[in-house]
Design a protein around this motif. Structure first.
Motif, PDB file in Angstrom:
ATOM      1  N   ARG A 174       0.697  -1.271  -0.175  1.00 37.42           N
ATOM      2  CA  ARG A 174      -0.105   0.032   0.025  1.00 37.42           C
ATOM      3  C   ARG A 174       0.892   1.381  -0.004  1.00 37.42           C
ATOM      4  O   ARG A 174       0.384   2.335  -0.044  1.00 37.42           O
ATOM      5  N   HIS A 175       2.133   1.064   0.096  1.00 40.42           N
ATOM      6  CA  HIS A 175       2.891   2.439   0.351  1.00 40.42           C
ATOM      7  C   HIS A 175       4.083   2.270  -0.510  1.00 40.42           C
ATOM      8  O   HIS A 175       4.811   1.220  -0.321  1.00 40.42           O
ATOM      9  N   LEU A 176       4.724   3.495  -0.852  1.00 37.68           N
ATOM     10  CA  LEU A 176       5.997   3.510  -1.551  1.00 37.68           C
ATOM     11  C   LEU A 176       6.677   4.872  -1.217  1.00 37.68           C
ATOM     12  O   LEU A 176       5.980   5.930  -1.076  1.00 37.68           O
ATOM     13  N   SER A 177       8.021   4.464  -0.831  1.00 36.44           N
ATOM     14  CA  SER A 177       8.629   5.691  -0.297  1.00 36.44           C
ATOM     15  C   SER A 177       9.912   5.536  -0.675  1.00 36.44           C
ATOM     16  O   SER A 177      10.614   4.606  -0.956  1.00 36.44           O
ATOM     17  N   LEU A 178      10.799   6.723  -0.667  1.00 38.10           N
ATOM     18  CA  LEU A 178      12.237   6.850  -0.965  1.00 38.10           C
ATOM     19  C   LEU A 178      13.152   6.269   0.143  1.00 38.10           C
ATOM     20  O   LEU A 178      13.018   6.894   1.350  1.00 38.10           O
ATOM     21  N   THR A 179      14.084   5.832   0.036  1.00 36.11           N
ATOM     22  CA  THR A 179      15.037   5.636   0.952  1.00 36.11           C
ATOM     23  C   THR A 179      15.968   6.648   0.906  1.00 36.11           C
ATOM     24  O   THR A 179      15.741   7.688   0.343  1.00 36.11           O
ATOM     25  N   GLU A 180      16.924   6.799   1.900  1.00 32.10           N
ATOM     26  CA  GLU A 180      17.679   8.040   2.089  1.00 32.10           C
ATOM     27  C   GLU A 180      18.629   7.987   0.971  1.00 32.10           C
ATOM     28  O   GLU A 180      18.797   9.271   0.274  1.00 32.10           O
ATOM     29  N   GLU A 181      19.164   7.147   0.524  1.00 26.97           N
ATOM     30  CA  GLU A 181      20.004   7.040  -0.902  1.00 26.97           C
ATOM     31  C   GLU A 181      19.126   7.318  -2.181  1.00 26.97           C
ATOM     32  O   GLU A 181      19.475   8.002  -3.148  1.00 26.97           O
ATOM     33  N   GLY A 182      17.775   6.936  -1.994  1.00 30.68           N
ATOM     34  CA  GLY A 182      16.753   7.098  -3.135  1.00 30.68           C
ATOM     35  C   GLY A 182      16.412   8.734  -3.177  1.00 30.68           C
ATOM     36  O   GLY A 182      16.518   9.248  -4.320  1.00 30.68           O
ATOM     37  N   GLU A 183      16.380   9.186  -1.968  1.00 34.29           N
ATOM     38  CA  GLU A 183      16.150  10.554  -2.061  1.00 34.29           C
ATOM     39  C   GLU A 183      17.207  11.516  -2.534  1.00 34.29           C
ATOM     40  O   GLU A 183      17.188  12.494  -3.293  1.00 34.29           O
ATOM     41  N   HIS A 184      18.573  10.944  -1.957  1.00 33.34           N
ATOM     42  CA  HIS A 184      19.731  11.681  -2.522  1.00 33.34           C
ATOM     43  C   HIS A 184      19.989  11.679  -4.017  1.00 33.34           C
ATOM     44  O   HIS A 184      20.379  12.625  -4.616  1.00 33.34           O
ATOM     45  N   LEU A 185      19.600  10.396  -4.690  1.00 30.86           N
ATOM     46  CA  LEU A 185      19.890  10.119  -5.992  1.00 30.86           C
ATOM     47  C   LEU A 185      18.808  10.827  -6.712  1.00 30.86           C
ATOM     48  O   LEU A 185      19.012  11.589  -7.895  1.00 30.86           O
ATOM     49  N   PHE A 186      17.437  11.117  -6.224  1.00 29.84           N
ATOM     50  CA  PHE A 186      16.368  11.637  -6.988  1.00 29.84           C
ATOM     51  C   PHE A 186      16.621  13.385  -6.922  1.00 29.84           C
ATOM     52  O   PHE A 186      16.294  13.903  -8.068  1.00 29.84           O
ATOM     53  N   GLN A 187      17.183  13.869  -6.012  1.00 28.83           N
ATOM     54  CA  GLN A 187      17.490  15.281  -5.777  1.00 28.83           C
ATOM     55  C   GLN A 187      18.470  15.758  -6.823  1.00 28.83           C
ATOM     56  O   GLN A 187      18.392  16.864  -7.344  1.00 28.83           O
ATOM     57  N   HIS A 188      19.475  14.898  -6.988  1.00 26.78           N
ATOM     58  CA  HIS A 188      20.424  15.288  -8.010  1.00 26.78           C
ATOM     59  C   HIS A 188      20.171  14.714  -9.352  1.00 26.78           C
ATOM     60  O   HIS A 188      20.823  15.450 -10.530  1.00 26.78           O
ATOM     61  N   ALA A 189      19.306  13.705  -9.509  1.00 23.93           N
ATOM     62  CA  ALA A 189      19.321  13.268 -10.900  1.00 23.93           C
ATOM     63  C   ALA A 189      18.311  13.823 -11.322  1.00 23.93           C
ATOM     64  O   ALA A 189      18.263  14.300 -12.736  1.00 23.93           O
ATOM     65  N   ASN A 190      17.281  14.384 -10.908  1.00 27.10           N
ATOM     66  CA  ASN A 190      16.003  15.113 -11.469  1.00 27.10           C
ATOM     67  C   ASN A 190      16.392  16.314 -12.127  1.00 27.10           C
ATOM     68  O   ASN A 190      15.882  16.340 -13.523  1.00 27.10           O
ATOM     69  N   PRO A 191      17.113  17.223 -11.689  1.00 25.05           N
ATOM     70  CA  PRO A 191      17.465  18.338 -12.532  1.00 25.05           C
ATOM     71  C   PRO A 191      18.234  17.977 -13.917  1.00 25.05           C
ATOM     72  O   PRO A 191      18.041  18.454 -14.942  1.00 25.05           O
TER      73      PRO A 191
END
Length: 298
Positions: A54-71
């Motif tokens: 029922r739930h999906l969330s980013l790990t700490e590493e996933g959040e770090h990658l997303f913040q840098h990869a998205n731009p």
């Protein structure tokens, strides 16, 4: 490319917090998105997402990658979109290579005409009498006089190279005009030196529809065709020149042709370019433009 695809899928999941919505955005199945993200995690050796029914969330590493990869992904998409727009549009740069005399006397007027129609297209022009490897030098279109290029390129013939014997009116007034080939031995002539060997090239004539070669008494020899044309125009001697290079001089009377048996069709004028599945529109339009103008090159 596989890594870029996996990273794109991950960014889509992180933005939507849903495999299903990410799949809709990317036009693939949820299973394909999930597989791509798992491949990325395996490659990195890191867990990027916390998954439950029922739930999906980013790990700490996933959040770090997303913040840098998205731009970065936005920049990559913008760059690819810009390339596609350039490929489809009539703007950008065309890189050309051509022999010196052909580039100066024939190609330059064509560039001016084409740019008048398409002012947003710019040109880089490399002039060299050597054969140019258009692939290694990233040349879009090459031009060559002589034999057809045979080095894994597409070759289009633009015209024939016809040799004509001619002289300036001032020379004819002073020395007279030969009316037969043997009379050339009593005249002052110019000659061209082979670019590689430095040897004087013989003149070509037609004998019973076959090309024959003669040597003439040369008073001036050149390894540059522009210099030889200028010498003949100034009355230094009679020259055998390529007709396509002196069309204006013949039309204006600055040079007078003579001896029809020395009017010899020799080689060709060729345009060549690399085999590519998708040729940019601006390059394809210039190729078509040159083919439309090829009658003017005879």
């Amino acid at each position: 490319m596989q890594m870029i695809r996996s990273l794109t899928m991950f960014v889509a999941v992180a933005q939507n917090m849903s495999f299903r919505k990410a799949a809709i955005d990317q036009g693939v199945s949820p299973q394909a998105v999930s597989k791509a993200v798992r491949q990325l995690e395996t490659h990195l050796g890191l867990k990027l997402l916390h998954r439950s029914t029922r739930h999906l969330s980013l790990t700490e590493e996933g959040e770090h990658l997303f913040q840098h990869a998205n731009p970065g992904m936005h920049m990559l998409n913008d760059a690819l979109a810009g390339l596609e727009q350039s490929r489809q549009g009539m703007d950008g740069k065309i890189r050309l290579a051509a022999p010196l005399a052909f580039g100066n006397r024939v190609l330059m007027p064509l560039l001016a005409q084409f740019q008048a129609l398409h002012p947003d297209i710019h040109f880089d022009l490399l002039l060299s009498d050597d054969f140019v490897d258009i692939v290694s030098l990233r040349i879009d279109i090459g031009f060559r006089t002589g034999l057809s290029p045979e080095r894994n390129v597409i070759s289009r013939k633009l015209g024939e190279i016809v040799s004509v014997v001619c002289a300036a009116p001032a020379y004819i007034e002073k020395f007279g005009m030969p009316t037969a080939i043997p009379e050339l031995q009593m005249h002052r002539c110019t000659a061209f030196l082979h670019p590689q060997t430095g040897k004087e090239l013989p003149w070509e004539i037609l004998v019973n529809d076959e090309v024959d070669y003669i040597h003439v008494p040369s008073v001036a020899r050149f390894n540059n065709i522009e210099a030889e044309i200028e010498a003949v125009k100034r009355g230094l001697g009679i020259g055998q020149l390529s007709e396509y290079l002196i069309t204006q001089e013949l039309a204006s009377g600055a040079l007078v042709s003579m001896l029809p048996e020395a009017r010899v069709p020799r080689l060709g004028i060729y345009m060549y370019y690399a085999e590519r599945i998708k040729i940019p529109v601006r390059v394809r339009r210039f190729i078509e433009f040159c083919m439309d103008k090829k009658l003017a090159l005879h």
